[in-house]
Design a protein around this motif. Structure first.
Motif, mmCIF file in Angstrom:
data_model
loop_
_atom_site.group_PDB
_atom_site.id
_atom_site.type_symbol
_atom_site.label_atom_id
_atom_site.label_comp_id
_atom_site.label_asym_id
_atom_site.label_seq_id
_atom_site.Cartn_x
_atom_site.Cartn_y
_atom_site.Cartn_z
ATOM 1 N N SER A 58 48.889 84.233 3.908
ATOM 2 C CA SER A 58 49.768 83.781 5.195
ATOM 3 C C SER A 58 50.391 82.233 4.686
ATOM 4 O O SER A 58 51.521 82.004 4.975
ATOM 5 C CB SER A 58 48.961 83.753 6.407
ATOM 6 N N CYS A 59 49.555 81.747 3.963
ATOM 7 C CA CYS A 59 50.083 80.046 3.580
ATOM 8 C C CYS A 59 51.188 80.335 2.534
ATOM 9 O O CYS A 59 52.246 79.720 2.497
ATOM 10 C CB CYS A 59 48.887 79.589 2.975
ATOM 11 N N GLU A 60 50.917 81.199 1.736
ATOM 12 C CA GLU A 60 52.116 81.691 0.716
ATOM 13 C C GLU A 60 53.325 82.116 1.331
ATOM 14 O O GLU A 60 54.366 81.777 0.851
ATOM 15 C CB GLU A 60 51.543 82.714 -0.261
ATOM 16 N N VAL A 61 53.157 82.988 2.338
ATOM 17 C CA VAL A 61 54.359 83.367 3.220
ATOM 18 C C VAL A 61 55.061 81.986 3.645
ATOM 19 O O VAL A 61 56.363 82.054 3.817
ATOM 20 C CB VAL A 61 54.106 84.357 4.247
ATOM 21 N N ILE A 62 54.461 81.229 4.238
ATOM 22 C CA ILE A 62 54.584 79.985 4.852
ATOM 23 C C ILE A 62 55.618 79.185 3.957
ATOM 24 O O ILE A 62 56.834 78.824 4.098
ATOM 25 C CB ILE A 62 53.698 78.972 5.567
ATOM 26 N N THR A 63 55.148 79.143 2.531
ATOM 27 C CA THR A 63 55.795 78.418 1.652
ATOM 28 C C THR A 63 57.096 79.041 1.351
ATOM 29 O O THR A 63 58.052 78.418 1.145
ATOM 30 C CB THR A 63 54.899 78.294 0.284
ATOM 31 N N ILE A 65 59.204 81.116 3.017
ATOM 32 C CA ILE A 65 59.879 80.897 4.322
ATOM 33 C C ILE A 65 60.454 79.549 4.607
ATOM 34 O O ILE A 65 61.586 79.328 4.714
ATOM 35 C CB ILE A 65 59.387 81.639 5.389
ATOM 36 N N GLY A 66 59.636 78.688 4.320
ATOM 37 C CA GLY A 66 59.792 77.156 4.448
ATOM 38 C C GLY A 66 60.880 76.838 3.426
ATOM 39 O O GLY A 66 61.908 75.995 3.814
ATOM 40 N N LYS A 67 60.776 77.384 2.233
ATOM 41 C CA LYS A 67 61.770 77.110 1.315
ATOM 42 C C LYS A 67 63.115 77.756 1.529
ATOM 43 O O LYS A 67 64.175 76.920 1.125
ATOM 44 C CB LYS A 67 61.369 77.284 -0.424
ATOM 45 N N LYS A 68 62.943 78.941 1.965
ATOM 46 C CA LYS A 68 64.260 79.628 2.270
ATOM 47 C C LYS A 68 65.046 78.771 3.359
ATOM 48 O O LYS A 68 66.000 78.778 3.191
ATOM 49 C CB LYS A 68 63.637 81.175 2.709
ATOM 50 N N ILE A 69 64.484 78.379 4.155
ATOM 51 C CA ILE A 69 64.844 77.542 5.343
ATOM 52 C C ILE A 69 65.298 76.075 4.700
ATOM 53 O O ILE A 69 66.478 75.595 5.253
ATOM 54 C CB ILE A 69 64.119 77.200 6.636
ATOM 55 N N THR A 78 52.105 70.862 7.057
ATOM 56 C CA THR A 78 51.635 70.803 8.068
ATOM 57 C C THR A 78 51.586 72.412 8.911
ATOM 58 O O THR A 78 50.659 72.491 9.444
ATOM 59 C CB THR A 78 52.712 70.147 9.085
ATOM 60 N N ALA A 79 52.431 73.097 8.611
ATOM 61 C CA ALA A 79 52.403 74.526 9.030
ATOM 62 C C ALA A 79 51.181 75.320 8.599
ATOM 63 O O ALA A 79 50.705 76.017 9.101
ATOM 64 C CB ALA A 79 53.795 75.207 8.835
ATOM 65 N N GLN A 80 50.802 74.973 7.471
ATOM 66 C CA GLN A 80 49.745 75.709 6.513
ATOM 67 C C GLN A 80 48.382 75.099 7.108
ATOM 68 O O GLN A 80 47.694 75.779 7.494
ATOM 69 C CB GLN A 80 49.754 75.415 5.071
ATOM 70 N N LEU A 81 48.396 73.811 7.449
ATOM 71 C CA LEU A 81 47.309 73.234 8.238
ATOM 72 C C LEU A 81 47.083 73.878 9.457
ATOM 73 O O LEU A 81 45.907 74.172 10.155
ATOM 74 C CB LEU A 81 47.247 71.823 8.245
ATOM 75 N N LEU A 82 48.091 74.206 10.360
ATOM 76 C CA LEU A 82 48.118 74.572 11.634
ATOM 77 C C LEU A 82 47.855 75.769 11.582
ATOM 78 O O LEU A 82 46.902 76.387 12.520
ATOM 79 C CB LEU A 82 49.730 74.533 12.250
ATOM 80 N N LEU A 83 47.949 76.685 10.556
ATOM 81 C CA LEU A 83 47.454 77.991 10.441
ATOM 82 C C LEU A 83 45.916 78.419 10.269
ATOM 83 O O LEU A 83 45.492 79.004 11.124
ATOM 84 C CB LEU A 83 48.127 78.876 9.272
#
Length: 346
Positions: A58-63, A65-69, A78-83
Motif C-alpha cells: 500500500s505504501c508503494e501504491v502511495i508513492t 500515485i503521489g508521484k503521478k500527481i 506523511t501519507a505513508q505514516l498515516l496509513l
C-alpha cells in the motif's frame, strides 16, 4: 470523558489488560510487542508477515500515485505514516485503494500541498487501469467512491487523534551528515534509506532523529565509508542522543526490506552486511571498555532528547505527551528489554 481507545474494542478477554495499556490518546510510538498485539487483534487469521506485506504494498501504491500527481516527498511520507497508523486501529479491506486515497487527501492538507479529491481519485483510477478510457468521477460509481473516501478520511484523522505535528527525518539527515563530515554519497544513500523506511512500521517505533541517525549509520555500512567516532570530543551516538541497539535494529529491518524481490547477488550483499553488524557487536562486547561504552549508549534517553528538540523546534510526534486520562506528564519512549548479550530482544 475521554473516548474509549480504538484498541480496546472487539477484543478477546485474554488480551484485554494488555491492550488497555496502549493509550492511543497520549502515545505516538509503539514497541514491536505492542504493534504485534494490536495487529493480531485487529486482523485475526492474517499472519503478521502478510499484514506487513500488505502495508508495504500500500505504501508503494502511495508513492506511485503521489508521484503521478506531483506531490513532494514530504507529502508522500506523511501519507505513508498515516496509513501505518490507520491500520493499527482499523480493520478494513482496501480493495479499491480508498484508504490510500484518504491518506493522500489528509496528507496534502497537512503538508499544505492541496489537491482536490477528484484529482486524487482520477490519478488512482489510471494507476489501477493504465489502459482505460476516460473515467467520469461525477458518475454514480465515482460519487459512491467519494463518500467512502471521505468516511475513511475521518477514520484517518481519528487514528492520529487530530495531531498534525508531523516532522520527517530528512532535515536531520542533512544536519547529522554535516556534523559527521560524511560524504555526499553517504548523505544521498541515507536520504534514500530514510525515505524507504516509511514502507515499514519503523516510523511508529522510533522518533525521526533516531531514524535519521540510523539511516546514516546503515548508509556508511553499505558504502563501506566509516563515520568518524567523535563529535565535539564526545562519541557521536551520545551527541546525537541515539542508542546503538536502536540503530542496529533499524538496520536489520531495512536490510530485510531491501532483500525483497532482489537478485541473489544483492541478497547476499545485504546478508553480509547483517553478518558484519553481528560480528562487530560480538567483538565490541568482548572488550570491557567498549562494553561499558555500548551500554552507556544503550541507556534509555527518556524524555531529554525529544524535549531538547522540542525547544529547538525540531520535535516530530513528540515522545512525551500530556495524558488526558491521568493528567500527568508521561514518558512514552520506555527502555526496550535487552538480552544478556546486549542485543534487543524481539
Amino acid at each position: 470523558m475521554v473516548p474509549l481507545d480504538m484498541a480496546q474494542r472487539s477484543m478477546e478477554p485474554a488480551n484485554q489488560h494488555t491492550l488497555n495499556s496502549i493509550n492511543r490518546v497520549s502515545r505516538t510510538y509503539y514497541s514491536k510487542q505492542e504493534q504485534a498485539i494490536v495487529y493480531s487483534t485487529r486482523h485475526p487469521g492474517v499472519t503478521l508477515y502478510r499484514q506487513a506485506n500488505i502495508r508495504r504494498e500500500s505504501c508503494e501504491v502511495i508513492t506511485a500515485i503521489g508521484k503521478k500527481i506531483g506531490f513532494p516527498q514530504h507529502t508522500i511520507s506523511t501519507a505513508q505514516l498515516l496509513l501505518h497508523r490507520f491500520f493499527m486501529f482499523h480493520s478494513v479491506q482496501d480493495s479499491g485503494n480508498e484508504v490510500v486515497m484518504a491518506c493522500l487527501f489528509v496528507s496534502c492538507k497537512v503538508e499544505d500541498t492541496i489537491k482536490k479529491l477528484k484529482d486524487i481519485m482520477i490519478a488512482t483510477y489510471y494507476y489501477r487501469y493504465p489502459n482505460a478510457s476516460d473515467w467520469d468521477s461525477e458518475s454514480k460509481e465515482g460519487d459512491e467512491q467519494r463518500k467512502r473516501v471521505l468516511a475513511y478520511e475521518k477514520m484517518v484523522l481519528e487514528s492520529i487523534c487530530f495531531d498534525f505535528r508531523i516532522i520527517h527525518p530528512y532535515k536531520y539527515v542533512i544536519k547529522f551528515t554535516k556534523m559527521l563530515n560524511a560524504s555526499k554519497s553517504v548523505a544521498r544513500q541515507a536520504w534514500n534509506i530514510a525515505r524507504d523506511s516509511y514502507k515499514i512500521g519503523v516510523c511508529l517505533e522510533y522518533p525521526p532523529h533516531t531514524i535519521a541517525a540510523a539511516s546514516i549509520y546503515l548508509a556508511s555500512k553499505l558504502l563501506e565509508e566509516p563515520l568518524k567516532e567523535h563529535i565535539y570530543g564526545e562519541p557521536w551516538m551520545k551527541v546525537l542522543k541515539v542508542r546503538s541497539v536502536d540503530l542496529e535494529d533499524f538496520s536489520y529491518q531495512m536490510l530485510d526490506l531491501f532483500s525483497i524481490g532482489r537478485s541473489e547477488d544483492e541478497k547476499e550483499r545485504y546478508t553480509s552486511v547483517q553478518i558484519a553488524l553481528n560480528e562487530a557487536r560480538s567483538l565490541d562486547m568482548e572488550q570491557p571498555k567498549a562494553k561499558r561504552a555500548l551500554l552507556e549508549y544503550m541507556r534509555p534517553v527518556h524524555v531529554e532528547a525529544e524535549l531538547e528538540r522540542i525547544k529547538d523546534g525540531g520535535a516530530s510526534n513528540p515522545t512525551v505527551r500530556y495524558s488526558q486520562q491521568s493528567g500527568m506528564m508521561t514518558d512514552m519512549y520506555p527502555p526496550r528489554p535487552l538480552a544478556a548479550s546486549g542485543v534487543m530482544m524481539a
